[in-house]
Design an enzyme around this catalytic site. Structure first.
Site, PDB file in Angstrom:
ATOM      1  CG  MET A   2      -1.914  -3.585  -0.898  1.00  0.00           C
ATOM      2  SD  MET A   2      -0.320  -4.400  -1.005  1.00  0.00           S
ATOM      3  CE  MET A   2      -0.332  -5.281  -2.518  1.00  0.00           C
ATOM      4  CB  CYS A   3      -2.705  -0.678  -6.289  1.00  0.00           C
ATOM      5  SG  CYS A   3      -2.749  -0.652  -8.086  1.00  0.00           S
ATOM      6  N   PRO A   4      -5.256  -2.796  -7.122  1.00  0.00           N
ATOM      7  CG  PRO A   4      -6.582  -3.712  -8.859  1.00  0.00           C
ATOM      8  CD  PRO A   4      -5.576  -4.089  -7.781  1.00  0.00           C
TER       9      PRO A   4
END
Lengths: 78, 169
Positions: free
Chosen positions: A16-18
């Site tokens: 997932m982000c980042p």
């Protein structure tokens, strides 16, 4: 552009982000200018984040495609 | 020689062209430490000049003894999936922390320690707050090696005055 043959592939599925952006940055640093990196993600946020990253860093986003929730990006190192 | 001077000037120009982000990190709970670190590491990946200024409870992140034990507050946290008053019960903070750490892992998120490492590799500067250290009695030896310097409000303002983005978390 969909037929671009990547010099390197980075698998960010499940991250997932980042993380996809951070790993893309690390991966592109290992390439020579002009070489193409393929990035594969499942995080839907990366559809916006990776183009934004490319714009900001000056690396060229050649193309991107969606295949059943899997996103693929082709980036040419500047 | 002329070549060297040229290189130095080019380096300075490059630095000037870089966008700068300065983030004040004032909290030491997990939910308030992740956002500034996510932004800082991403900004570094986007070639920004990145500065994190740690103050008050944010200093826990820079504390060798505390960085591995950051928790999430169960009391007074309206985001908890329960009435906030229940947060005062024994064990609630640890349970909430355990739950959040589990969610972080499932989400493919890095741990704070990893984010610190990634941030430093990306050239993010860590500034410790001098007045906080005085008030809370924190010694330089207690800080993690990744800290770049210990600065005060004036030095922060100097950094921030040239920044494109400043955030207080």
């Amino acid at each position: 552009m969909g037929d671009t043959k990547p010099d390197e592939t980075l698998d960010c599925r499940g991250l997932m982000c980042p993380m996809p952006v951070l790993k893309t940055k690390q991966a592109i640093e290992k390439l020579e200018p002009g070489q193409v990196l393929e990035v594969i993600t499942t995080d839907s946020g990366s559809k916006v984040d990776i183009p934004a990253w490319a714009k900001s860093t000056g690396n060229e986003l050649l193309s991107m495609k969606d295949e059943e929730g899997v996103h693929k990006f082709y980036i040419r190192k500047k | 020689m002329a070549q060297e001077v040229k290189a130095v000037v080019e380096e300075a120009e490059k630095k000037k062209q870089k966008k700068r982000i300065v983030i004040i990190c004032s909290k030491g709970t997990l939910d308030m430490v992740y956002p500034p670190f996510i932004l800082a590491t991403t900004a570094a990946a986007m070639d920004f000049d990145v500065h994190m200024y740690f103050t008050f409870w944010g200093m826990d992140v820079l504390n060798k003894k505390k960085v591995d034990n950051l928790k999430i507050a169960a009391v007074g946290n309206p985001g908890m999936p329960m009435p906030t008053i229940l947060g005062i019960l024994p064990g609630m903070t640890n349970m909430a922390t355990w739950m959040m750490k589990k969610q972080i892992k499932q989400g493919g998120f890095p741990e704070i320690k990893e984010l610190i490492k990634t941030a430093k590799e990306g050239g993010v500067k860590f500034h410790a707050c001098e007045p906080t250290m005085n008030v809370m009695g924190i010694k330089k030896e207690e800080l993690i090696d990744e800290v770049d310097d210990i600065i005060g409000a004036a030095a922060y303002l100097e950094l921030a005055s040239e920044a494109d983005i400043t955030l207080f978390v």
